[in-house]
Scaffold this motif. Structure first.
Motif, PDB file in Angstrom:
ATOM      1  N   ASP A 195       0.812  -1.225   0.000  1.00 23.58           N
ATOM      2  CA  ASP A 195       0.000   0.000   0.000  1.00 23.58           C
ATOM      3  C   ASP A 195       0.840   1.267   0.000  1.00 23.58           C
ATOM      4  OD1 ASP A 195      -2.303  -1.524   0.010  1.00 23.58           O
ATOM      5  OD2 ASP A 195      -2.442  -1.562   2.207  1.00 23.58           O
ATOM      6  N   ILE A 196       2.002   1.215   0.619  1.00 21.61           N
ATOM      7  CA  ILE A 196       2.781   2.447   0.774  1.00 21.61           C
ATOM      8  C   ILE A 196       3.634   2.764  -0.453  1.00 21.61           C
ATOM      9  CG2 ILE A 196       2.852   2.352   3.293  1.00 21.61           C
ATOM     10  CD1 ILE A 196       5.571   1.057   3.141  1.00 21.61           C
ATOM     11  N   ILE A 197       3.687   1.828  -1.434  1.00 22.78           N
ATOM     12  CA  ILE A 197       4.453   2.079  -2.659  1.00 22.78           C
ATOM     13  C   ILE A 197       3.600   1.662  -3.857  1.00 22.78           C
ATOM     14  CG2 ILE A 197       6.605   1.717  -3.911  1.00 22.78           C
ATOM     15  CD1 ILE A 197       7.907   0.799  -1.379  1.00 22.78           C
ATOM     16  N   PRO A 198       3.121   2.571  -4.672  1.00 22.89           N
ATOM     17  CA  PRO A 198       2.321   2.217  -5.844  1.00 22.89           C
ATOM     18  C   PRO A 198       3.088   1.301  -6.801  1.00 22.89           C
ATOM     19  CG  PRO A 198       2.188   4.567  -5.393  1.00 22.89           C
ATOM     20  CD  PRO A 198       3.255   4.023  -4.499  1.00 22.89           C
ATOM     21  N   GLY A 199       2.393   0.301  -7.317  1.00 21.63           N
ATOM     22  CA  GLY A 199       2.999  -0.610  -8.290  1.00 21.63           C
ATOM     23  C   GLY A 199       3.677  -1.821  -7.697  1.00 21.63           C
ATOM     24  N   GLY A 200       3.761  -1.886  -6.370  1.00 20.85           N
ATOM     25  CA  GLY A 200       4.462  -2.996  -5.728  1.00 20.85           C
ATOM     26  C   GLY A 200       3.521  -4.004  -5.107  1.00 20.85           C
ATOM     27  N   ARG A 215       7.239  -8.007  -6.308  1.00 23.67           N
ATOM     28  CA  ARG A 215       7.078  -7.623  -7.711  1.00 23.67           C
ATOM     29  C   ARG A 215       6.796  -6.132  -7.797  1.00 23.67           C
ATOM     30  NH1 ARG A 215       2.830 -12.311  -8.939  1.00 23.67           N
ATOM     31  NH2 ARG A 215       4.239 -14.104  -9.181  1.00 23.67           N
ATOM     32  N   PHE A 216       7.341  -5.496  -8.839  1.00 25.23           N
ATOM     33  CA  PHE A 216       7.024  -4.104  -9.132  1.00 25.23           C
ATOM     34  C   PHE A 216       6.730  -3.975 -10.621  1.00 25.23           C
ATOM     35  CE2 PHE A 216       8.915  -3.107  -5.033  1.00 25.23           C
ATOM     36  CZ  PHE A 216       8.178  -1.992  -4.631  1.00 25.23           C
ATOM     37  N   LYS A 217       5.746  -3.157 -10.937  1.00 25.08           N
ATOM     38  CA  LYS A 217       5.412  -2.892 -12.329  1.00 25.08           C
ATOM     39  C   LYS A 217       6.441  -1.956 -12.944  1.00 25.08           C
ATOM     40  CE  LYS A 217       0.430  -3.436 -11.616  1.00 25.08           C
ATOM     41  NZ  LYS A 217      -0.908  -2.766 -11.665  1.00 25.08           N
ATOM     42  N   ALA A 218       6.590  -2.063 -14.265  1.00 26.07           N
ATOM     43  CA  ALA A 218       7.517  -1.181 -14.977  1.00 26.07           C
ATOM     44  C   ALA A 218       7.166   0.283 -14.710  1.00 26.07           C
ATOM     45  CB  ALA A 218       7.452  -1.477 -16.474  1.00 26.07           C
ATOM     46  N   GLY A 219       8.190   1.093 -14.456  1.00 28.90           N
ATOM     47  CA  GLY A 219       7.987   2.502 -14.177  1.00 28.90           C
ATOM     48  C   GLY A 219       7.843   2.841 -12.707  1.00 28.90           C
ATOM     49  N   SER A 220       7.698   1.833 -11.857  1.00 25.90           N
ATOM     50  CA  SER A 220       7.530   2.088 -10.426  1.00 25.90           C
ATOM     51  C   SER A 220       8.818   2.650  -9.819  1.00 25.90           C
ATOM     52  CB  SER A 220       7.152   0.801  -9.690  1.00 25.90           C
ATOM     53  OG  SER A 220       5.920   0.297 -10.148  1.00 25.90           O
ATOM     54  N   ILE A 236      14.848 -12.121 -10.168  1.00 27.07           N
ATOM     55  CA  ILE A 236      14.349 -13.292 -10.894  1.00 27.07           C
ATOM     56  C   ILE A 236      13.911 -12.910 -12.305  1.00 27.07           C
ATOM     57  CG2 ILE A 236      12.555 -15.076 -10.923  1.00 27.07           C
ATOM     58  CD1 ILE A 236      12.522 -14.901  -7.865  1.00 27.07           C
ATOM     59  N   GLU A 237      13.345 -11.716 -12.427  1.00 28.18           N
ATOM     60  CA  GLU A 237      12.827 -11.265 -13.714  1.00 28.18           C
ATOM     61  C   GLU A 237      12.852  -9.745 -13.744  1.00 28.18           C
ATOM     62  OE1 GLU A 237       8.624 -11.489 -16.282  1.00 28.18           O
ATOM     63  OE2 GLU A 237       8.861 -12.585 -14.396  1.00 28.18           O
ATOM     64  N   GLY A 238      13.165  -9.173 -14.906  1.00 27.75           N
ATOM     65  CA  GLY A 238      13.080  -7.733 -15.053  1.00 27.75           C
ATOM     66  C   GLY A 238      14.405  -6.991 -14.933  1.00 27.75           C
ATOM     67  N   LYS A 239      14.307  -5.667 -14.714  1.00 24.78           N
ATOM     68  CA  LYS A 239      15.491  -4.805 -14.688  1.00 24.78           C
ATOM     69  C   LYS A 239      15.212  -3.618 -13.776  1.00 24.78           C
ATOM     70  CE  LYS A 239      18.490  -2.208 -17.858  1.00 24.78           C
ATOM     71  NZ  LYS A 239      18.672  -1.797 -19.278  1.00 24.78           N
ATOM     72  N   LYS A 240      16.168  -3.263 -12.932  1.00 26.41           N
ATOM     73  CA  LYS A 240      16.002  -2.177 -11.969  1.00 26.41           C
ATOM     74  C   LYS A 240      17.340  -1.515 -11.687  1.00 26.41           C
ATOM     75  CE  LYS A 240      15.684  -3.580  -7.551  1.00 26.41           C
ATOM     76  NZ  LYS A 240      15.230  -4.318  -6.344  1.00 26.41           N
ATOM     77  N   SER A 241      17.291  -0.299 -11.140  1.00 31.44           N
ATOM     78  CA  SER A 241      18.494   0.380 -10.635  1.00 31.44           C
ATOM     79  C   SER A 241      18.270   0.724  -9.179  1.00 31.44           C
ATOM     80  CB  SER A 241      18.786   1.656 -11.421  1.00 31.44           C
ATOM     81  OG  SER A 241      19.254   1.358 -12.724  1.00 31.44           O
ATOM     82  N   VAL A 242      19.328   0.573  -8.389  1.00 25.50           N
ATOM     83  CA  VAL A 242      19.298   0.920  -6.975  1.00 25.50           C
ATOM     84  C   VAL A 242      20.378   1.969  -6.731  1.00 25.50           C
ATOM     85  CG1 VAL A 242      19.563   0.095  -4.608  1.00 25.50           C
ATOM     86  CG2 VAL A 242      18.503  -1.392  -6.337  1.00 25.50           C
ATOM     87  N   TYR A 272      12.586  -0.496 -14.491  1.00 26.46           N
ATOM     88  CA  TYR A 272      12.444  -0.215 -15.922  1.00 26.46           C
ATOM     89  C   TYR A 272      11.504  -1.195 -16.615  1.00 26.46           C
ATOM     90  CZ  TYR A 272      16.725   2.280 -14.749  1.00 26.46           C
ATOM     91  OH  TYR A 272      17.641   3.104 -14.158  1.00 26.46           O
ATOM     92  N   GLU A 273      11.376  -2.405 -16.055  1.00 22.73           N
ATOM     93  CA  GLU A 273      10.498  -3.443 -16.586  1.00 22.73           C
ATOM     94  C   GLU A 273       9.707  -4.046 -15.435  1.00 22.73           C
ATOM     95  OE1 GLU A 273      13.096  -6.336 -18.293  1.00 22.73           O
ATOM     96  OE2 GLU A 273      13.923  -4.965 -19.812  1.00 22.73           O
ATOM     97  N   ASP A 274       8.655  -4.789 -15.766  1.00 20.34           N
ATOM     98  CA  ASP A 274       8.013  -5.579 -14.714  1.00 20.34           C
ATOM     99  C   ASP A 274       9.089  -6.463 -14.091  1.00 20.34           C
ATOM    100  OD1 ASP A 274       5.612  -4.448 -15.400  1.00 20.34           O
ATOM    101  OD2 ASP A 274       4.805  -6.205 -16.412  1.00 20.34           O
ATOM    102  N   THR A 275       9.259  -6.343 -12.795  1.00 16.90           N
ATOM    103  CA  THR A 275      10.414  -6.954 -12.128  1.00 16.90           C
ATOM    104  C   THR A 275       9.970  -7.759 -10.920  1.00 16.90           C
ATOM    105  OG1 THR A 275      11.840  -5.130 -12.842  1.00 16.90           O
ATOM    106  CG2 THR A 275      12.641  -6.490 -11.006  1.00 16.90           C
ATOM    107  N   GLU A 276      10.593  -8.910 -10.762  1.00 11.12           N
ATOM    108  CA  GLU A 276      10.325  -9.768  -9.606  1.00 11.12           C
ATOM    109  C   GLU A 276      11.653 -10.156  -8.969  1.00 11.12           C
ATOM    110  OE1 GLU A 276       8.694 -14.299  -9.005  1.00 11.12           O
ATOM    111  OE2 GLU A 276       7.426 -12.919 -10.141  1.00 11.12           O
ATOM    112  N   PHE A 277      11.689 -10.158  -7.644  1.00 13.52           N
ATOM    113  CA  PHE A 277      12.926 -10.557  -6.970  1.00 13.52           C
ATOM    114  C   PHE A 277      12.611 -11.236  -5.645  1.00 13.52           C
ATOM    115  CE2 PHE A 277      12.019  -6.101  -6.099  1.00 13.52           C
ATOM    116  CZ  PHE A 277      12.152  -5.967  -4.721  1.00 13.52           C
TER     117      PHE A 277
END
Length: 306
Positions: A195-200, A215-220, A236-242, A272-277
């Motif tokens: 609830d505290i982070i949209p798309g997650g 999981r986070f949706k692309a653009g989150s 596991i899936e997708g692409k992100k930057s930290v 950047y993409e639908d991402t799962e970890f």
């Protein structure tokens, strides 16, 4: 089955037979019996138990269930186990070692067995003939010793009907099956929105130390935040930057990448993409924000524009 070798379901039966040295005498006796009943038999002769089982299994597997002929297999070795193991390595083959007529009824009724394996060391020709006749005459889902020879309940019949669709798919070339133990944990699990982070969304698997699938949706975007405990994650899936703001470092992560973030380190994230970890905290999960969402988005936009 009728006396002319036709199955009760109108399709004639063809038997493909093979054996090793220990099973050949029994196989030969059964082949002779089947041919006396006007049942077509293709006798592959004698070879090693693994070659005999595999060749019969391959030929049965390659036969079409929709063809005009019901192709089944007969294999024999010293115990009946070895040939069964190697026949079963082929999709759509359901080989069963049967030492008694009751075994044959159960194998046909429950497993829709299409390859019969017999023991040349433990079974006499007379007993084997009774076993093969029972195996040929027993329909799928018929009353059997495993159910005290009573008709199957409706829910079990439904399960058995469904098994006919699912079993042949196992082992087919191109069938993708998860072999990763971590991935199998999340299969068919519903993740709950964060609830505290949209798309997650997140599914906690264990508490303290906490592990979860996220999981986070692309653009989150995750605004800058920190945790009481350090955490490890694997994408596991997708692409992100930290962006680790405490250490002033950026980590670009994709499938298979690992990252450890120490306790208290402030970091923000862009997907950047639908991402799962998969993620594991050293203690209970918590999250303390150090900025709002709009501030985070503006900061990331400036960072990516560099």
């Amino acid at each position: 089955m009728a006396a002319d070798g036709t199955a009760t379901a109108t399709r004639p039966v063809k038997i493909i037979a093979g054996a090793d040295d220990f099973g050949t005498p029994l196989k030969d006796a059964l082949v002779s019996h089947l041919r006396s009943r006007n049942i077509e038999v293709e006798d592959l002769g004698t070879s090693s138990y693994y070659s005999a089982g595999a060749e019969v299994g391959r030929l049965v597997s390659e036969s079409s269930s929709s063809s005009a002929v019901d192709v089944r297999g007969l294999v024999a070795c010293g115990t009946g186990a070895g040939v069964s193991i190697f026949a079963n390595k082929f999709p759509g083959v359901f080989a069963a070692t049967c030492l008694t007529p009751a075994d044959a009824i159960n194998a046909r009724s429950i497993n829709n067995s299409n390859v019969l394996a017999v023991s040349g060391k433990s079974t006499t020709p007379e007993s084997a003939i009774e076993i093969v006749e029972t195996w040929l005459k027993t329909p799928f889902k018929s009353p059997c010793p495993a159910n005290d020879n009573k008709p199957w309940p409706e829910e079990i019949q439904s399960f058995l009907d469904n098994s006919l669709k699912e079993m042949p798919e196992i082992g087919k070339t191109g069938t993708v099956q998860d072999t990763c133990a971590v991935c199998c944990l999340v299969k068919n699990r519903e993740l709950n929105p964060i609830d505290i982070i949209p798309g997650g969304s997140m599914k906690i698997l264990r508490e303290s130390p906490t592990s979860a699938f996220v999981r986070f949706k692309a653009g989150s975007v995750e605004p800058a935040h920190h945790h009481t405990f350090g955490h490890d994650l694997v994408v596991i899936e997708g692409k992100k930057s930290v962006w680790n703001l405490t250490k002033e470092e950026r980590y670009d992560l994709t499938v298979g990448d690992y990252l450890f973030t120490p306790a208290g380190d402030v970091h923000r994230v862009k997907y950047y993409e639908d991402t799962e970890f998969f993620i594991k905290w050293d203690g209970h999960w918590d999250m303390f924000f150090d900025e709002d969402l709009e501030t985070a988005k503006n900061a990331i936009e400036k960072e990516l524009a560099k």
